[in-house]
Structures are given as C-alpha cells and as structure tokens.
Design a protein around this motif. Structure first.
Motif, short mmCIF file in Angstrom:
data_model
loop_
_atom_site.label_atom_id
_atom_site.label_comp_id
_atom_site.label_asym_id
_atom_site.label_seq_id
_atom_site.Cartn_x
_atom_site.Cartn_y
_atom_site.Cartn_z
N ASP A 217 47.68 49.59 38.57
CA ASP A 217 47.21 48.25 38.22
C ASP A 217 46.78 47.48 39.46
O ASP A 217 45.76 46.80 39.45
CB ASP A 217 48.30 47.46 37.49
N ALA B 51 47.60 35.00 38.08
CA ALA B 51 48.18 35.36 36.78
C ALA B 51 47.65 34.35 35.77
O ALA B 51 47.95 33.16 35.87
CB ALA B 51 49.70 35.33 36.84
N ARG C 244 53.67 40.38 34.98
CA ARG C 244 53.11 39.91 33.71
C ARG C 244 53.63 38.50 33.46
O ARG C 244 54.78 38.20 33.72
CB ARG C 244 53.54 40.82 32.54
N GLY D 122 52.30 38.24 28.60
CA GLY D 122 52.19 39.66 28.91
C GLY D 122 50.88 40.06 29.56
O GLY D 122 50.58 41.24 29.68
N PRO E 165 48.18 40.78 32.52
CA PRO E 165 48.28 41.24 33.91
C PRO E 165 47.58 40.27 34.86
O PRO E 165 46.77 39.44 34.45
CB PRO E 165 47.56 42.58 33.88
#
Length: 139
Positions: free
Chosen positions: A19, A60, A105, A109, A111
């Motif tokens: 990720d 985020a 997260r 949730g 990414p």
C-alpha cells in the motif's frame, strides 16, 4: 509469538508495504531517495542539513492526518522524513514509516492517499513554522 501469528503479522506488514509503495510513483520515490542521499552527504560533510521543498503530500481522507515528505533514508527506504500532522494540533518534523502510513485506515476504513495536485510552494521548514502557528498543516 506463535509461528502462525508471526506469519500473519508478516503478511499484514507485506500488505502495508505494498500500500505504501502504491502511494509513491517511481519518480517520487527517486526524488525522495536522492534528497535523502544529498542530506546524508551534507550531514557527513559539515553536520548541517538541507531544507528541501516537500516532494509529496499524503493524507488520510477520513482522518485528520497529513504528511509532507521531503526525503527517504537511503539505508532504510521504509523511513521517510517530513512534516507529520496526526490531527492532534501539534504538527512536527520527524521520521515516519511508509509501511505504517500505508497500513493506516481512518474511521471509514479508507486508505491514505497521495494528493495528486500538491505542488510545494515553500521549504519544509517554512511549512513547519506555519503549521506550528496554525496547529495543522496548510497547503
């Protein structure tokens, strides 16, 4: 730690690293590594550091976390340096693990994402000075 738990943690870490790598294009990673190499050489030469412009902004979307990263450690490419704001009103300069950022997260949730439109307008230290006054990173 049991072997199966260790394997599960290793797989989770591998996913987080994947990720994190998706957050950085090859060009961005190359620029971050080059900045890291230049800074390491400068530190070895005279003990000072270079105040680079941030290369990438990560955030985020469902949390108040933002990172402006300017370099990656050449000896440990999972460690980036930059201005880190975890949404607690006290942004600070420091190191961050790319695999941990990749694993993060938010409440929904989602990414961490790379700001595709970010263009640094000033040095990392200038962003840090402003962020300390505002209690958050402003780009």
């Amino acid at each position: 730690m049991a072997a199966s738990e260790h394997e599960r943690n290793k797989r989770m870490n591998d996913f987080a690293k994947a990720d994190a790598l998706e957050l950085l294009t090859a060009e961005i990673k190359a620029r971050l590594l080059e900045n890291g190499r230049q800074n390491a050489a400068r530190i070895n030469d005279d003990g000072n550091t270079i105040d680079f412009h941030p290369v990438v902004k990560l955030f985020a979307p469902d949390a108040a976390c933002t990172w402006l990263l300017s370099e990656i450690e050449p000896e440990n490419p999972d460690v980036a340096f930059g201005l880190c704001d975890l949404g607690m009103g006290c942004p600070e300069l420091g190191s961050a693990s790319l695999s941990e950022i990749g694993a993060l997260r938010g409440k929904l949730g989602l990414p961490v994402e790379r700001d595709l439109h970010f263009k640094a307008a000033k040095s990392l230290a200038a962003y840090a000075d402003e962020a300390r006054l505002l209690g958050r990173i402003k780009t």
